[in-house]
Motif scaffolding. Sequence first.
Motif, mmCIF file in Angstrom:
data_model
loop_
_atom_site.group_PDB
_atom_site.id
_atom_site.type_symbol
_atom_site.label_atom_id
_atom_site.label_comp_id
_atom_site.label_asym_id
_atom_site.label_seq_id
_atom_site.Cartn_x
_atom_site.Cartn_y
_atom_site.Cartn_z
ATOM 1 N N ASP A 96 0.649 -1.465 -0.460
ATOM 2 C CA ASP A 96 -0.148 0.083 0.123
ATOM 3 C C ASP A 96 0.456 1.287 -0.087
ATOM 4 O OD1 ASP A 96 -2.733 -1.363 -0.244
ATOM 5 O OD2 ASP A 96 -1.976 -1.079 2.617
ATOM 6 N N PHE A 97 2.625 1.244 -0.028
ATOM 7 C CA PHE A 97 2.840 2.243 0.025
ATOM 8 C C PHE A 97 4.421 1.986 -0.471
ATOM 9 C CE2 PHE A 97 1.248 1.038 4.442
ATOM 10 C CZ PHE A 97 0.895 2.116 4.818
ATOM 11 N N LEU A 98 4.698 3.229 -1.327
ATOM 12 C CA LEU A 98 5.470 3.794 -2.125
ATOM 13 C C LEU A 98 6.757 3.085 -1.875
ATOM 14 C CD1 LEU A 98 5.233 7.281 -2.990
ATOM 15 C CD2 LEU A 98 4.673 5.068 -4.769
ATOM 16 N N PRO A 99 8.159 2.682 -2.526
ATOM 17 C CA PRO A 99 8.906 2.364 -2.323
ATOM 18 C C PRO A 99 9.963 3.420 -0.778
ATOM 19 C CG PRO A 99 8.650 1.243 -4.284
ATOM 20 C CD PRO A 99 7.353 1.980 -3.997
ATOM 21 N N GLN A 100 10.777 2.944 -0.401
ATOM 22 C CA GLN A 100 11.151 4.552 1.155
ATOM 23 C C GLN A 100 12.512 4.601 -0.258
ATOM 24 O OE1 GLN A 100 12.667 3.067 4.147
ATOM 25 N NE2 GLN A 100 13.634 5.572 5.103
ATOM 26 N N ASN A 101 12.509 6.192 -1.135
ATOM 27 C CA ASN A 101 13.952 6.443 -1.464
ATOM 28 C C ASN A 101 13.226 6.803 -2.856
ATOM 29 O OD1 ASN A 101 15.476 7.602 1.380
ATOM 30 N ND2 ASN A 101 15.759 5.216 1.147
ATOM 31 N N VAL A 140 11.935 10.692 -11.966
ATOM 32 C CA VAL A 140 11.216 10.313 -11.042
ATOM 33 C C VAL A 140 12.761 8.956 -10.720
ATOM 34 C CG1 VAL A 140 9.932 8.505 -9.733
ATOM 35 C CG2 VAL A 140 9.202 10.057 -11.650
ATOM 36 N N SER A 141 13.192 8.814 -9.422
ATOM 37 C CA SER A 141 13.808 8.340 -9.185
ATOM 38 C C SER A 141 14.424 7.339 -8.456
ATOM 39 C CB SER A 141 15.468 8.102 -9.639
ATOM 40 O OG SER A 141 16.212 9.591 -8.226
ATOM 41 N N LEU A 142 15.216 5.634 -8.629
ATOM 42 C CA LEU A 142 15.362 4.920 -6.967
ATOM 43 C C LEU A 142 16.181 4.372 -7.453
ATOM 44 C CD1 LEU A 142 13.820 3.413 -4.402
ATOM 45 C CD2 LEU A 142 12.656 2.314 -6.774
ATOM 46 N N GLY A 143 17.278 4.347 -6.598
ATOM 47 C CA GLY A 143 18.197 4.529 -6.538
ATOM 48 C C GLY A 143 19.173 4.598 -7.968
ATOM 49 N N LYS A 160 12.794 9.427 -5.745
ATOM 50 C CA LYS A 160 12.800 10.934 -5.525
ATOM 51 C C LYS A 160 11.815 11.613 -6.899
ATOM 52 C CE LYS A 160 17.220 11.055 -3.569
ATOM 53 N NZ LYS A 160 18.777 12.254 -4.013
ATOM 54 N N LEU A 161 11.361 12.788 -6.563
ATOM 55 C CA LEU A 161 10.563 13.238 -7.426
ATOM 56 C C LEU A 161 11.345 14.922 -7.929
ATOM 57 C CD1 LEU A 161 7.893 13.104 -9.646
ATOM 58 C CD2 LEU A 161 6.419 14.403 -7.803
ATOM 59 N N ILE A 162 11.764 14.874 -9.127
ATOM 60 C CA ILE A 162 12.515 16.244 -9.240
ATOM 61 C C ILE A 162 11.982 16.648 -10.034
ATOM 62 C CG2 ILE A 162 14.912 17.029 -9.500
ATOM 63 C CD1 ILE A 162 15.818 14.447 -9.127
ATOM 64 N N LEU A 163 12.314 18.617 -10.086
ATOM 65 C CA LEU A 163 11.899 19.170 -10.571
ATOM 66 C C LEU A 163 12.774 20.114 -11.575
ATOM 67 C CD1 LEU A 163 9.758 21.140 -12.349
ATOM 68 C CD2 LEU A 163 9.559 22.516 -10.376
ATOM 69 N N ALA A 194 17.639 24.779 -17.660
ATOM 70 C CA ALA A 194 18.831 25.062 -17.985
ATOM 71 C C ALA A 194 19.956 23.733 -16.950
ATOM 72 C CB ALA A 194 19.788 26.020 -17.051
ATOM 73 N N GLY A 195 18.535 22.660 -16.326
ATOM 74 C CA GLY A 195 19.320 21.907 -15.628
ATOM 75 C C GLY A 195 19.764 22.509 -13.906
ATOM 76 N N LYS A 196 18.870 22.742 -13.171
ATOM 77 C CA LYS A 196 18.706 23.482 -12.177
ATOM 78 C C LYS A 196 17.595 22.769 -11.547
ATOM 79 C CE LYS A 196 18.792 27.457 -8.574
ATOM 80 N NZ LYS A 196 18.520 28.797 -8.864
ATOM 81 N N ILE A 197 18.176 22.586 -10.441
ATOM 82 C CA ILE A 197 17.420 21.532 -9.466
ATOM 83 C C ILE A 197 16.501 22.845 -8.669
ATOM 84 C CG2 ILE A 197 16.460 20.197 -7.509
ATOM 85 C CD1 ILE A 197 18.958 18.459 -8.334
ATOM 86 N N LEU A 198 14.746 22.634 -9.257
ATOM 87 C CA LEU A 198 14.271 23.676 -8.876
ATOM 88 C C LEU A 198 13.323 22.950 -7.170
ATOM 89 C CD1 LEU A 198 12.304 25.094 -12.357
ATOM 90 C CD2 LEU A 198 14.376 26.572 -10.737
ATOM 91 N N GLN A 199 12.576 21.973 -7.396
ATOM 92 C CA GLN A 199 11.787 21.376 -6.328
ATOM 93 C C GLN A 199 12.555 19.799 -6.246
ATOM 94 O OE1 GLN A 199 7.803 21.656 -5.858
ATOM 95 N NE2 GLN A 199 7.571 23.320 -7.478
ATOM 96 N N GLU A 200 12.046 19.484 -4.643
ATOM 97 C CA GLU A 200 13.081 17.805 -5.371
ATOM 98 C C GLU A 200 12.151 17.887 -3.820
ATOM 99 O OE1 GLU A 200 16.565 15.061 -3.994
ATOM 100 O OE2 GLU A 200 17.049 16.555 -5.476
ATOM 101 N N ILE A 201 11.464 16.131 -3.972
ATOM 102 C CA ILE A 201 11.079 15.580 -2.509
ATOM 103 C C ILE A 201 11.816 13.709 -2.844
ATOM 104 C CG2 ILE A 201 9.204 14.720 -4.108
ATOM 105 C CD1 ILE A 201 7.620 15.462 -0.601
ATOM 106 N N THR A 202 11.431 13.654 -1.615
ATOM 107 C CA THR A 202 11.767 11.569 -1.162
ATOM 108 C C THR A 202 10.627 11.239 -0.183
ATOM 109 O OG1 THR A 202 14.286 12.896 -1.757
ATOM 110 C CG2 THR A 202 13.787 10.507 -0.654
ATOM 111 N N SER A 203 10.289 9.831 -1.133
ATOM 112 C CA SER A 203 9.411 9.554 -0.669
ATOM 113 C C SER A 203 9.560 8.564 1.007
ATOM 114 C CB SER A 203 9.130 8.351 -1.598
ATOM 115 O OG SER A 203 9.902 7.287 -1.535
ATOM 116 N N ASN A 204 8.982 8.607 1.877
ATOM 117 C CA ASN A 204 9.919 7.772 3.209
ATOM 118 C C ASN A 204 8.930 6.457 3.805
ATOM 119 O OD1 ASN A 204 11.219 10.181 4.292
ATOM 120 N ND2 ASN A 204 9.464 11.281 4.521
#
Length: 71
Positions: free
Chosen positions: A5-10, A52-55, A12-15, A19-29
């Motif tokens: 029922d839960f996402l895998p931990q870690n 979206v990344s995992l490992g 990452k969802l990144i905006l 130009a390649g600059k990270i504007l927002q980033e969130i990581t699942s718990n």
Amino acid sequence: MDRDDFLPQNIKLILISKAGKILQEITSNFQDKCIQLNVLKGEPGKQFSIKVSLGDSSIMEKRVFVCGFGW
């Protein structure tokens, strides 16, 4: 509750700006069912990417703001 029922931990969802600059980033718990970025607003036609990344695995899509909102 089942762990499925839960996402895998870690996950990452990144905006990322054009130009390649990270504007927002969130990581699942441990107990997240979903994750999301803050509301995206920008000028119509402005480009950005969502990653979206995992490992060692990731996927990235380029997007364009339409009518002031992304997607």
